[in-house]
Design a protein around this motif. Structure first.
Motif, mmCIF file in Angstrom:
data_model
loop_
_atom_site.group_PDB
_atom_site.id
_atom_site.type_symbol
_atom_site.label_atom_id
_atom_site.label_comp_id
_atom_site.label_asym_id
_atom_site.label_seq_id
_atom_site.Cartn_x
_atom_site.Cartn_y
_atom_site.Cartn_z
ATOM 1 N N MET A 93 0.852 -1.283 0.126
ATOM 2 C CA MET A 93 0.089 0.021 -0.070
ATOM 3 C C MET A 93 0.939 1.280 -0.069
ATOM 4 O O MET A 93 0.653 2.306 -0.714
ATOM 5 C CB MET A 93 -0.993 0.014 1.118
ATOM 6 N N SER A 94 1.932 1.153 0.762
ATOM 7 C CA SER A 94 2.932 2.451 0.789
ATOM 8 C C SER A 94 3.320 2.564 -0.643
ATOM 9 O O SER A 94 3.450 3.944 -0.886
ATOM 10 C CB SER A 94 3.823 2.363 1.820
ATOM 11 N N ARG A 95 3.915 1.504 -1.423
ATOM 12 C CA ARG A 95 4.304 1.792 -2.760
ATOM 13 C C ARG A 95 3.069 2.384 -3.599
ATOM 14 O O ARG A 95 3.360 3.422 -4.549
ATOM 15 C CB ARG A 95 4.606 0.470 -3.111
ATOM 16 N N LEU A 96 1.882 2.173 -3.469
ATOM 17 C CA LEU A 96 0.821 2.419 -4.457
ATOM 18 C C LEU A 96 0.571 3.901 -4.112
ATOM 19 O O LEU A 96 0.480 4.750 -4.905
ATOM 20 C CB LEU A 96 -0.278 1.766 -4.002
ATOM 21 N N LEU A 97 0.549 4.430 -2.677
ATOM 22 C CA LEU A 97 0.333 5.840 -2.225
ATOM 23 C C LEU A 97 1.704 6.575 -2.550
ATOM 24 O O LEU A 97 1.223 7.635 -3.078
ATOM 25 C CB LEU A 97 0.159 5.723 -0.593
ATOM 26 N N ARG A 98 2.956 6.046 -2.676
ATOM 27 C CA ARG A 98 3.999 6.924 -3.163
ATOM 28 C C ARG A 98 3.690 6.990 -4.719
ATOM 29 O O ARG A 98 3.981 8.429 -5.261
ATOM 30 C CB ARG A 98 5.254 6.069 -2.859
ATOM 31 N N VAL A 99 3.503 6.044 -5.635
ATOM 32 C CA VAL A 99 3.288 6.397 -6.948
ATOM 33 C C VAL A 99 2.087 7.324 -7.297
ATOM 34 O O VAL A 99 2.296 8.061 -8.479
ATOM 35 C CB VAL A 99 3.003 4.867 -7.506
ATOM 36 N N ARG A 100 1.060 7.047 -6.390
ATOM 37 C CA ARG A 100 -0.015 8.121 -6.772
ATOM 38 C C ARG A 100 0.137 9.522 -5.826
ATOM 39 O O ARG A 100 -0.939 10.048 -6.046
ATOM 40 C CB ARG A 100 -1.310 7.314 -6.501
ATOM 41 N N ARG A 101 1.258 9.676 -5.410
ATOM 42 C CA ARG A 101 1.572 10.958 -4.624
ATOM 43 C C ARG A 101 0.292 11.203 -3.575
ATOM 44 O O ARG A 101 -0.366 12.519 -3.696
ATOM 45 C CB ARG A 101 1.688 12.148 -5.615
ATOM 46 N N ALA A 102 -0.122 10.381 -2.885
ATOM 47 C CA ALA A 102 -0.931 10.615 -1.760
ATOM 48 C C ALA A 102 -0.313 11.333 -0.792
ATOM 49 O O ALA A 102 0.903 11.717 -0.499
ATOM 50 C CB ALA A 102 -1.479 9.131 -1.183
ATOM 51 N N GLY A 103 -1.204 11.921 0.012
ATOM 52 C CA GLY A 103 -0.697 12.900 1.221
ATOM 53 C C GLY A 103 0.085 12.054 2.167
ATOM 54 O O GLY A 103 -0.156 10.778 2.390
ATOM 55 N N THR A 104 0.787 12.780 3.165
ATOM 56 C CA THR A 104 1.348 12.218 4.257
ATOM 57 C C THR A 104 0.461 11.698 5.262
ATOM 58 O O THR A 104 -0.669 12.376 5.599
ATOM 59 C CB THR A 104 2.435 12.994 4.879
ATOM 60 N N GLY A 105 0.490 10.696 5.996
ATOM 61 C CA GLY A 105 -0.155 10.139 7.014
ATOM 62 C C GLY A 105 -0.879 8.847 6.658
ATOM 63 O O GLY A 105 -1.866 8.645 7.289
ATOM 64 N N SER A 106 -1.137 8.756 5.526
ATOM 65 C CA SER A 106 -2.009 7.560 5.095
ATOM 66 C C SER A 106 -1.594 6.284 5.340
ATOM 67 O O SER A 106 -2.369 5.485 5.906
ATOM 68 C CB SER A 106 -1.952 7.611 3.327
ATOM 69 N N ILE A 107 -0.266 6.063 5.568
ATOM 70 C CA ILE A 107 0.244 4.641 6.090
ATOM 71 C C ILE A 107 -0.122 4.485 7.591
ATOM 72 O O ILE A 107 -0.627 3.581 8.106
ATOM 73 C CB ILE A 107 1.498 4.482 5.877
ATOM 74 N N PRO A 108 0.157 5.545 8.333
ATOM 75 C CA PRO A 108 -0.461 5.408 9.830
ATOM 76 C C PRO A 108 -1.869 5.031 9.952
ATOM 77 O O PRO A 108 -2.507 4.594 10.785
ATOM 78 C CB PRO A 108 0.130 6.735 10.473
ATOM 79 N N ALA A 109 -2.583 5.951 8.956
ATOM 80 C CA ALA A 109 -4.095 5.614 9.243
ATOM 81 C C ALA A 109 -4.429 4.344 8.636
ATOM 82 O O ALA A 109 -5.647 3.713 9.371
ATOM 83 C CB ALA A 109 -4.710 6.852 8.467
ATOM 84 N N LEU A 110 -3.736 3.645 7.948
ATOM 85 C CA LEU A 110 -3.909 2.483 7.309
ATOM 86 C C LEU A 110 -3.654 1.415 8.558
ATOM 87 O O LEU A 110 -4.758 0.571 8.778
ATOM 88 C CB LEU A 110 -3.259 1.954 6.105
ATOM 89 N N PHE A 111 -2.883 1.520 9.294
ATOM 90 C CA PHE A 111 -2.455 0.982 10.418
ATOM 91 C C PHE A 111 -3.446 0.859 11.705
ATOM 92 O O PHE A 111 -3.877 0.007 12.150
ATOM 93 C CB PHE A 111 -1.128 1.343 10.843
ATOM 94 N N VAL A 112 -3.915 2.188 11.614
ATOM 95 C CA VAL A 112 -4.954 2.600 12.917
ATOM 96 C C VAL A 112 -6.008 1.868 12.422
ATOM 97 O O VAL A 112 -6.671 1.308 13.141
ATOM 98 C CB VAL A 112 -5.095 3.938 13.195
ATOM 99 N N GLY A 113 -6.527 1.892 11.169
ATOM 100 C CA GLY A 113 -7.749 1.267 10.818
ATOM 101 C C GLY A 113 -7.710 -0.216 11.030
ATOM 102 O O GLY A 113 -8.850 -0.771 11.352
ATOM 103 N N TYR A 114 -6.800 -0.669 10.831
ATOM 104 C CA TYR A 114 -6.619 -2.306 10.744
ATOM 105 C C TYR A 114 -6.671 -2.604 12.521
ATOM 106 O O TYR A 114 -7.598 -3.743 12.557
ATOM 107 C CB TYR A 114 -5.157 -2.853 10.358
ATOM 108 N N LEU A 115 -5.907 -2.034 13.095
ATOM 109 C CA LEU A 115 -6.077 -2.492 14.613
ATOM 110 C C LEU A 115 -7.433 -1.773 15.111
ATOM 111 O O LEU A 115 -7.696 -2.700 16.118
ATOM 112 C CB LEU A 115 -4.834 -1.444 15.416
ATOM 113 N N LEU A 116 -8.022 -0.735 14.849
ATOM 114 C CA LEU A 116 -9.464 -0.301 15.023
ATOM 115 C C LEU A 116 -10.365 -1.643 14.916
ATOM 116 O O LEU A 116 -11.190 -1.734 15.855
ATOM 117 C CB LEU A 116 -9.774 0.908 14.408
#
Length: 269
Positions: A93-116
């Motif tokens: 997912m981090s690779r996809l987000l980097r290629v598509r120039r997503a904003g910062t904080g998406s990976i922590p949000a992904l991790f928090v969502g999984y644990l939530l």
């Protein structure tokens, strides 16, 4: 599918960039810390279950405090057990987000969502644990046979279409990336929801094994490691369906033996 990804769409170790390797190290370090915290937070009673000779817990007038402590330990335990298994998904997912120039904080949000997603299951897990406490009051033979029934039910679940459907999604996170990746790119909220979605598939795949863990001793490092190993075998190694069936057969066999010989629980404990 490129040569930089495995057959299930997750990056191969040799294809990781320096940043991705650092992310993997950070995630695994968090998992190691969670294992240490699990050992520190566990009380003697939390290391035993109806399958390992647990005694009834004394009544407490601080039920909400006990529930809050349980949720804390449950979250730490899920971090320890599940984080290594979702590291390839997070890197993909981090690779996809980097290629598509997503904003910062998406990976922590992904991790928090999984644990939530797993944290919300802690409510059901607490109710299950309280039910096991009530069974422990009924006597060792009743508790042992109840634990045996848990093993049998978990073994049967391994062969069900629902188990296999969820396992396919857990083993192939690229399907989730392709379907919902754009949502994660758009906002941190979208990444949070994608993490929740992946967590839901993992819950559907592993909930029966978690009930077995509650019956064996939820904060026992030995049982945690055993269940975590089973989950890793199913999700990461080749021939996941065959591994799932073999695990189901072992659970069924153990459960049937304990139904006939419940005194074995006392011998093992």
């Amino acid at each position: 599918m490129t040569s930089r990804a495995g057959s299930r769409g997750v990056p191969l170790p040799g294809s990781l960039s320096g940043t991705e390797l650092l992310l993997a190290v950070v995630l695994l370090a968090f998992a190691a810390l969670a294992w240490l915290l699990s050992h520190s937070l566990a009380t003697p009673g939390m290391r035993l279950g109806i399958l390992t000779g647990a005694r009834p817990m004394a009544p407490s007038g601080f039920e909400w405090a006990r529930f809050g402590f349980f949720l804390l330990t449950w979250l730490v335990m899920m971090t320890a057990m599940m984080l290594p298994g979702i590291t390839p998904f997070t890197i993909g997912m981090s690779r996809l987000l980097r290629v598509r120039r997503a904003g910062t904080g998406s990976i922590p949000a992904l991790f928090v969502g999984y644990l939530l997603a797993w944290l919300l299951t802690g409510v059901a897990a607490y109710a299950c644990l309280r039910a096991f406490d009530a069974l422990a009051v009924s006597g060792s033979a009743t508790a042992a046979r109840s634990g045996a029934a848990v093993l049998v039910a978990a073994g049967v679940f391994q062969f069900t279409p629902l188990k296999q459907w969820c396992l396919v999604h857990c083993r192939s996170p690229m399907a989730l990336l392709m379907r919902h990746g754009q949502r994660a790119v758009r906002s941190r909220r979208g990444a949070l929801l994608v993490g929740c979605g992946h967590g839901a598939y993992c819950i559907g795949c592993c909930w029966a094994l978690m009930v077995v863990l509650l019956a064996a001793g939820m904060m026992s490092l030995v049982w945690m490691a055993g269940v975590a190993a089973v989950i890793t075998v199913e999700k990461v190694l080749p021939h996941g369906r065959q591994s799932s069936y073999a695990i189901g057969a072992l659970l069924l066999g153990a459960g049937l033996v304990l139904l006939v010989f419940p005194e074995l629980v006392g011998a093992v404990a």
